[in-house]
Scaffold this active site. Structure first.
Site, PDB file in Angstrom:
ATOM      1  N   ASP A   1     -15.879  -1.842  -9.351  1.00 47.54           N
ATOM      2  CA  ASP A   1     -14.794  -2.507 -10.045  1.00 47.54           C
ATOM      3  C   ASP A   1     -15.454  -3.284 -11.191  1.00 47.54           C
ATOM      4  O   ASP A   1     -16.661  -3.544 -11.147  1.00 47.54           O
ATOM      5  CB  ASP A   1     -14.109  -3.449  -9.037  1.00 47.54           C
ATOM      6  CG  ASP A   1     -13.210  -4.459  -9.700  1.00 47.54           C
ATOM      7  OD1 ASP A   1     -12.270  -4.050 -10.391  1.00 47.54           O
ATOM      8  OD2 ASP A   1     -13.464  -5.674  -9.537  1.00 47.54           O
TER       9      ASP A   1
ATOM     10  N   ASP B   1     -14.006  -6.343 -13.565  1.00 53.12           N
ATOM     11  CA  ASP B   1     -13.871  -7.797 -13.648  1.00 53.12           C
ATOM     12  C   ASP B   1     -14.080  -8.430 -12.271  1.00 53.12           C
ATOM     13  O   ASP B   1     -13.477  -8.008 -11.284  1.00 53.12           O
ATOM     14  CB  ASP B   1     -12.504  -8.190 -14.220  1.00 53.12           C
ATOM     15  CG  ASP B   1     -12.553  -9.578 -14.833  1.00 53.12           C
ATOM     16  OD1 ASP B   1     -13.186  -9.721 -15.889  1.00 53.12           O
ATOM     17  OD2 ASP B   1     -11.994 -10.512 -14.235  1.00 53.12           O
TER      18      ASP B   1
HETATM   19  N1  PLP Z   1      -5.601  -6.061 -15.805  1.00 51.95           N
HETATM   20  C1  PLP Z   1      -5.801  -7.057 -16.679  1.00 51.95           C
HETATM   21  C2  PLP Z   1      -4.806  -7.271 -17.763  1.00 51.95           C
HETATM   22  C3  PLP Z   1      -6.930  -7.879 -16.574  1.00 51.95           C
HETATM   23  O1  PLP Z   1      -7.116  -8.874 -17.464  1.00 51.95           O
HETATM   24  C4  PLP Z   1      -7.848  -7.650 -15.518  1.00 51.95           C
HETATM   25  C5  PLP Z   1      -9.044  -8.477 -15.366  1.00 51.95           C
HETATM   26  O2  PLP Z   1      -9.455  -9.223 -16.230  1.00 51.95           O
HETATM   27  C6  PLP Z   1      -7.601  -6.603 -14.630  1.00 51.95           C
HETATM   28  C7  PLP Z   1      -6.468  -5.838 -14.796  1.00 51.95           C
HETATM   29  C8  PLP Z   1      -8.492  -6.320 -13.468  1.00 51.95           C
HETATM   30  O3  PLP Z   1      -9.570  -5.523 -13.828  1.00 51.95           O
HETATM   31  P1  PLP Z   1     -10.589  -5.004 -12.727  1.00 51.95           P
HETATM   32  O4  PLP Z   1      -9.898  -3.900 -11.963  1.00 51.95           O
HETATM   33  O5  PLP Z   1     -11.752  -4.513 -13.542  1.00 51.95           O
HETATM   34  O6  PLP Z   1     -10.931  -6.161 -11.880  1.00 51.95           O
HETATM   35 CA    CA Z   2     -11.795  -7.010 -10.051  1.00 54.66          CA
END
Ligand code: PLP
Ligand code: CA
Length: 304
Positions: free
Chosen positions: A27, A29
């Protein structure tokens, strides 16, 4: 009380675990970066995994960027040589779904932003979106497009009432597909601020239409199927590393992939343990197999 899951990994155990895996899914973030800051050690972990011959993929529910912009972000944050084909985003996979699975004939009404528009354009999917509320125009007198065959909802920081109202009108037609990039409820920003995620917009439309969206992003299996359709990946020899139990860990569990919760993001060890100790069988899918403080904990196992 069950003792399975949530196993804290020490370096020697990480080495043994990685020896059994040929593919690592990250993943983004909360795992490899937080916003615009790489997690300390993450670029090295990714490089060393690749050097060891592992296939590495990045599986993100963030639909706000097209994949080429992720390539730039990886490079800006110090990750070397990450290519588009290693990046699976909910926007890209939504476009693939519309093109290859739904084979939609007609236009898609989009609640979203540039990341989604770019991926749809690259997949050759006609769409409409991006309209702002025109002063004085209400849903009763605005024209509807009779060629809309699907509604795709994702993160939209320019959301307005007219877009929601139009989407509701299109979804009155049971033949009109209802897709969501992801159902993430909210996202952390710095200093305790949060933003509502795509899931909160999807929920608004689900309530208004009494329908359920088909979800493309994690925890749906579709993103794993996108990888498996292009690369030889064996779920039993793959590892999913995430920071959100109800998204990443459930995704891994649904795909038959072992899961690692890393504590640099949203979910906590206490939440994971409370799912593990819960008597509700459906909550067992939120229990990670393993827990690390940060993916930098992989480093000693990868360095000689
Ligand atoms: N969607 C948006 C708009 C976000 O800002 C984030 C994280 O910053 C995510 C989804 C989640 O991303 P990930 O699946 O990489 O954690
Ligand atoms: Ca995440």
């Amino acid at each position: 009380v069950s003792s399975r899951g949530c196993r804290r990994l020490r370096s020697s155990q990480i080495r043994d675990l990685l020896d059994t895996k040929h593919c690592v899914l990250f993943d983004c973030d909360g795992v490899i970066w937080n916003g615009e800051k790489a997690v300390v050690g993450a670029p090295e972990v990714v490089s060393l995994l690749k050097k060891r011959g592992k296939n590495v993929f990045f599986v993100t529910n963030n639909c706000t960027r097209p994949r080429e912009s992720y390539v730039q972000k990886f490079s800006r944050l110090g990750f070397k040589g990450v290519g588009q084909n290693e990046i699976l985003s909910s926007a890209y996979c939504s476009a693939l779904y519309l093109r290859d699975v739904a084979k939609v004939q007609g236009k898609v009404f989009v609640i979203g932003g540039d990341g989604m528009y770019k991926e749809l354009r690259q997949a050759g999917i006609p769409f409409v979106g991006g309209e702002s509320d025109a002063a004085g125009v209400t849903i009763s007198d605005c024209p509807l497009d009779s060629d809309i065959k699907a509604v795709l909802v994702g993160y939209d920081d320019k959301l307005n009432f007219m877009k929601l109202a139009k989407a509701c009108c299109y979804l009155r037609n049971p033949e009109c597909l209802f897709l969501a990039t992801d159902t993430d409820p909210w996202h952390p920003l710095r200093e305790g601020r949060v933003i509502p995620g795509s899931g909160s917009l999807t929920a608004a439309l689900e309530t208004a239409t009494d329908r359920k969206a088909t979800v493309i992003g994690k925890p749906s299996r579709f993103m794993f199927e996108c990888i498996a359709s292009q690369f030889a990946v064996d779920p039993a020899r793959s590892l999913m590393v995430g920071d959100r139990l109800k998204t990443d860990v459930l995704f891994g569990a649904s795909c038959g992939v072992d899961t690692v919760l890393t504590l640099t993001g949203v979910s906590t060890l206490e939440e994971a343990q409370s799912y593990r100790d819960s008597h509700a069988p459906e909550e067992q899918a939120f229990v990670p197999d393993y827990v690390v403080d940060t993916i930098a904990d992989f480093l000693p196992a990868l360095e000689d």
